[in-house]
Design a protein around this motif. Structure first.
Motif, short mmCIF file in Angstrom:
data_model
loop_
_atom_site.label_atom_id
_atom_site.label_comp_id
_atom_site.label_asym_id
_atom_site.label_seq_id
_atom_site.Cartn_x
_atom_site.Cartn_y
_atom_site.Cartn_z
N THR A 1 31.73 23.76 66.76
CA THR A 1 30.35 23.64 66.38
C THR A 1 29.29 23.57 67.61
O THR A 1 28.49 23.83 67.65
CB THR A 1 30.08 22.31 65.51
N GLU A 2 30.18 23.23 68.65
CA GLU A 2 29.23 23.08 70.09
C GLU A 2 28.73 24.44 70.66
O GLU A 2 28.35 24.83 71.32
CB GLU A 2 30.22 22.39 71.02
N LEU A 3 29.71 25.76 69.82
CA LEU A 3 29.32 26.95 70.27
C LEU A 3 27.95 27.52 69.72
O LEU A 3 27.81 28.57 70.03
CB LEU A 3 30.29 27.87 69.99
N LYS A 4 27.30 26.89 68.74
CA LYS A 4 26.21 27.32 67.91
C LYS A 4 25.29 27.44 69.02
O LYS A 4 24.68 26.71 69.86
CB LYS A 4 25.70 26.09 66.85
N GLY A 5 24.44 28.44 68.92
CA GLY A 5 23.42 28.99 69.78
C GLY A 5 23.79 29.57 71.17
O GLY A 5 22.98 29.74 71.78
N THR A 6 25.01 29.66 71.53
CA THR A 6 25.41 29.84 72.74
C THR A 6 25.57 31.41 72.94
O THR A 6 25.82 31.99 71.95
CB THR A 6 26.71 29.15 73.20
N SER B 1 38.31 33.61 73.34
CA SER B 1 39.63 34.35 73.15
C SER B 1 40.33 34.08 72.06
O SER B 1 40.93 32.84 71.97
CB SER B 1 40.51 34.11 74.54
N ILE B 2 40.42 35.02 70.91
CA ILE B 2 41.15 34.74 69.80
C ILE B 2 42.19 35.55 69.61
O ILE B 2 42.11 36.72 69.96
CB ILE B 2 39.98 34.95 68.90
N PRO C 1 32.25 37.19 70.39
CA PRO C 1 30.84 36.36 70.70
C PRO C 1 30.72 35.31 69.95
O PRO C 1 30.86 35.41 68.61
CB PRO C 1 29.83 37.62 70.47
N ALA C 2 30.53 33.96 70.25
CA ALA C 2 30.07 33.03 69.35
C ALA C 2 28.86 33.47 68.35
O ALA C 2 29.15 32.81 67.23
CB ALA C 2 29.66 31.77 70.12
N LYS C 3 28.35 34.42 68.61
CA LYS C 3 27.09 34.75 67.80
C LYS C 3 27.82 35.41 66.31
O LYS C 3 26.72 35.60 65.42
CB LYS C 3 25.97 35.46 68.46
N VAL C 4 28.93 35.87 66.33
CA VAL C 4 29.36 36.47 65.19
C VAL C 4 30.23 35.60 64.48
O VAL C 4 30.95 35.94 63.22
CB VAL C 4 30.00 37.73 65.60
N LEU C 5 30.48 34.21 64.80
CA LEU C 5 31.18 33.54 64.22
C LEU C 5 30.47 33.00 62.72
O LEU C 5 29.32 33.11 62.62
CB LEU C 5 31.40 32.22 64.83
N LEU C 6 31.25 32.48 61.99
CA LEU C 6 30.71 32.13 60.41
C LEU C 6 29.92 31.06 60.70
O LEU C 6 30.02 30.00 61.32
CB LEU C 6 31.81 31.80 59.42
N ASP C 7 28.65 31.10 59.91
CA ASP C 7 27.86 29.99 59.87
C ASP C 7 28.58 28.50 59.62
O ASP C 7 28.36 27.51 60.30
CB ASP C 7 26.82 30.09 59.00
N VAL C 8 29.73 28.65 58.52
CA VAL C 8 30.10 27.37 58.07
C VAL C 8 31.06 27.11 59.44
O VAL C 8 31.26 25.48 59.42
CB VAL C 8 30.93 27.85 57.04
N LEU C 9 31.42 27.54 60.22
CA LEU C 9 32.33 27.10 61.47
C LEU C 9 31.43 26.42 62.37
O LEU C 9 31.84 25.57 63.05
CB LEU C 9 33.11 28.36 62.24
N LEU C 10 30.06 26.56 62.50
CA LEU C 10 29.15 25.94 63.30
C LEU C 10 28.39 25.14 62.62
O LEU C 10 27.65 24.33 63.14
CB LEU C 10 28.28 27.15 63.84
N ASP C 11 28.60 24.51 61.45
CA ASP C 11 28.15 23.58 60.80
C ASP C 11 28.49 21.99 60.99
O ASP C 11 29.74 21.73 60.68
CB ASP C 11 28.14 23.92 59.20
#
Length: 511
Positions: free
Chosen positions: A199-204, A209-210, A218-228
């Motif tokens: 969740t600390e990646l939100k907005g970064t 590396s996955i 990019p963190a910007k394409v992660l699911l919203d729920v992962l950043l909640d």
């Protein structure tokens, strides 16, 4: 359920078996619990899908495929209903399938009372557990069949608690792609073993590396729920822990499409149960809707081959007035022939499917329909598979839902990526960056359907640029055509998915 997962899903509980009699049971030419009608049947699979267009139809199609492959199997699909998707079920569920039955758990006021932004998923599953328990008990009490396994939708993994009570093995049916599943497993392991807080990646602007992706994500394409931070991320990653407890994971993908992601899932150091890539699982028979299919097909018949760009954004896809006007401007400027599925968004804060417009002129720029009448057609509901299969369609502006992605590949139609919610941003990244089979419109776009969110705007210039690349990029078109052939080889006898389904059947029957 979190705000992001609410867009994915779309009677007091009694403990005795009398409740079972209130469920709606559908089975052709046989009593509800008489499975002896098929003499060769001795292994029963119970499927528990999530409600929603992205989950129930693939479950039904996979069940039909299994029944066709092996006469020893019979299938029960338990349908947990929600009132705002009830009509969807009526059109998506076929009834004339031997050895296949459906048991509906009705939706009542107590079910709808569970719908809230942060707690819906866990509450909905818990609410339905007693109903499911009674159904499973009735099956296990039958002398004519053996309960071979319970196949749980990815979001229904907590139902494994019920399976454990009856000592029934569980399998997960993952209706998204292998690369996304790999990301879910990887982030769960990093959280539990390294105290990593995604969740600390939100907005970064950071990139991750996955192991299931070739390129940094990019963190910007992660699911919203992962950043909640309000519990959604924990709930979503906890699902991966439940996946690890299963006997195996079925994925609606195929080896040739996601070879890198599948190889990671099969690697010994991933600590993941056996994986079965069984896709693409598709419903290739569209259901007509009020005679509109014929009208659409007639219009497409009059267009040159590969000349039409099809715009369609899934069962939940819709836009506000400003964004609609930007799309219209882009289409008109491009001069491209188009077929546009345009629907009215639900009121802000309401969870329901978009509705049809009675008059498109109320939302489109003045004179747009008249000026584009010779090259374009605006419609509401669209028979997507039939449209994509038509030779006049040369490009697909899509939300990149996984079902739509597989349909587009099956039909050999390249995409322009405009994701809206759920894992669609990751799907778009995979299509654009990893596979080179899609043009980008806005890969990190996020829908405003969640309460309190601000609508993002994609400009007419961005849309026009994406459409022009979509319809002119020969290399991208070549890659999609090649993957089309591979998708068909995968499900043919001896293909990778055909073989994986055979391995799954033996895995289940051998339990």
């Amino acid at each position: 359920m979190t705000k992001a997962l609410t867009s994915l899903f779309l009677s007091k509980t009694q403990s005795d078996l009398k409740l079972y009699k209130t469920f709606h049971i559908h089975r052709q030419k046989s009593p509800p619990l008489n499975i002896q009608s098929a003499n060769m049947t001795n292994s029963e699979l119970v499927f528990i899908p999530s409600p929603g267009a992205g989950h129930l139809p693939p479950t039904v199609e996979f069940a039909k495929l299994l029944l066709h492959r092996d006469q020893r199997l019979s299938v029960t699909i338990i349908v947990m209903k929600l009132s705002f998707v009830a009509k969807q079920y009526d059109t998506e569920i076929p009834t004339a399938i031997p050895r296949l039955r459906y048991i509906d758990i009705p939706c009542d006021e107590s079910t709808m009372a569970l719908i809230s932004p942060n707690t819906f998923l866990s509450a909905f599953i818990d609410h339905n557990k007693p109903h499911v328990r009674n159904i499973i008990r009735s099956i296990t009490e039958s002398d004519s069949v053996r309960l071979a396994a319970i196949v749980l939708d990815m979001f229904c993994a907590p139902m494994a608690d019920i399976a454990n009570e009856f000592q029934a093995p569980t399998y997960i049916y993952y209706t998204s792609g292998a690369s996304v599943l790999g990301l879910q497993f990887d982030l769960q392991a990093k959280r539990d073993n390294e105290n990593h807080d995604v969740t600390e990646l939100k907005g970064t602007e950071l990139q991750l590396s996955i192991p299931s992706f070739v390129n940094p994500v990019p963190a910007k394409v992660l699911l919203d729920v992962l950043l909640d931070k309000e519990g959604g991320s924990k709930m979503f990653l906890d699902l991966a822990k439940r996946f690890r407890e299963s006997k195996g994971i079925l994925i609606n993908t195929f080896q040739e499409l996601e070879s890198h992601g599948i190889e990671y899932l099969l690697s010994s150091n991933a600590d993941i149960p056996p994986v079965f890539p069984v896709g693409p699982i598709l419903n290739q028979k569209n259901t007509p809707n009020d005679g509109k299919t014929e009208e659409i097909m007639t219009w497409l018949n009059d267009q040159p081959d590969s000349s039409v760009v099809f715009l369609c954004f899934g069962s939940m896809g819709s836009f506000g007035e400003k964004q609609v006007k930007e799309i219209a401007v882009a289409l008109e400027r491009s001069g491209q022939r188009f077929l546009w599925s345009l629907r009215r968004p639900p009121p802000k804060g309401k969870i329901e499917y978009p509705k049809e417009y009675e008059n498109y002129e109320e939302i489109l720029p003045e004179g747009f329909l008249e000026r584009t009448s010779s090259v374009g057609k605006v419609i509401g509901w669209a028979p997507q598979m039939a449209v994509l299969s038509h030779p006049s369609v040369g490009g697909f502006v899509s939300h990149c839902g996984w079902n739509s992605t597989l349909e587009s590949i099956w039909c050999g139609v390249p995409l322009a990526a405009w994701p809206l919610y759920a894992e669609q941003q990751l799907n778009a990244f995979q299509l654009v960056v990893e596979l080179g089979m899609a043009a980008e419109i806005r890969m990190d776009y996020r829908s405003s359907m969640r309460p309190g969110s601000v609508e993002m705007m994609v400009t007419a210039e961005e849309i026009e640029g994406g459409i022009r690349k979509l319809m002119s990029d020969g290399e991208m078109r070549k890659k999609v055509k090649e993957m089309k052939e591979k998708s068909r080889f995968a499900v043919a006898k001896g293909g990778s998915s055909h073989s994986a389904i055979g391995r799954f059947i033996e895995h289940v029957i051998g339990e």
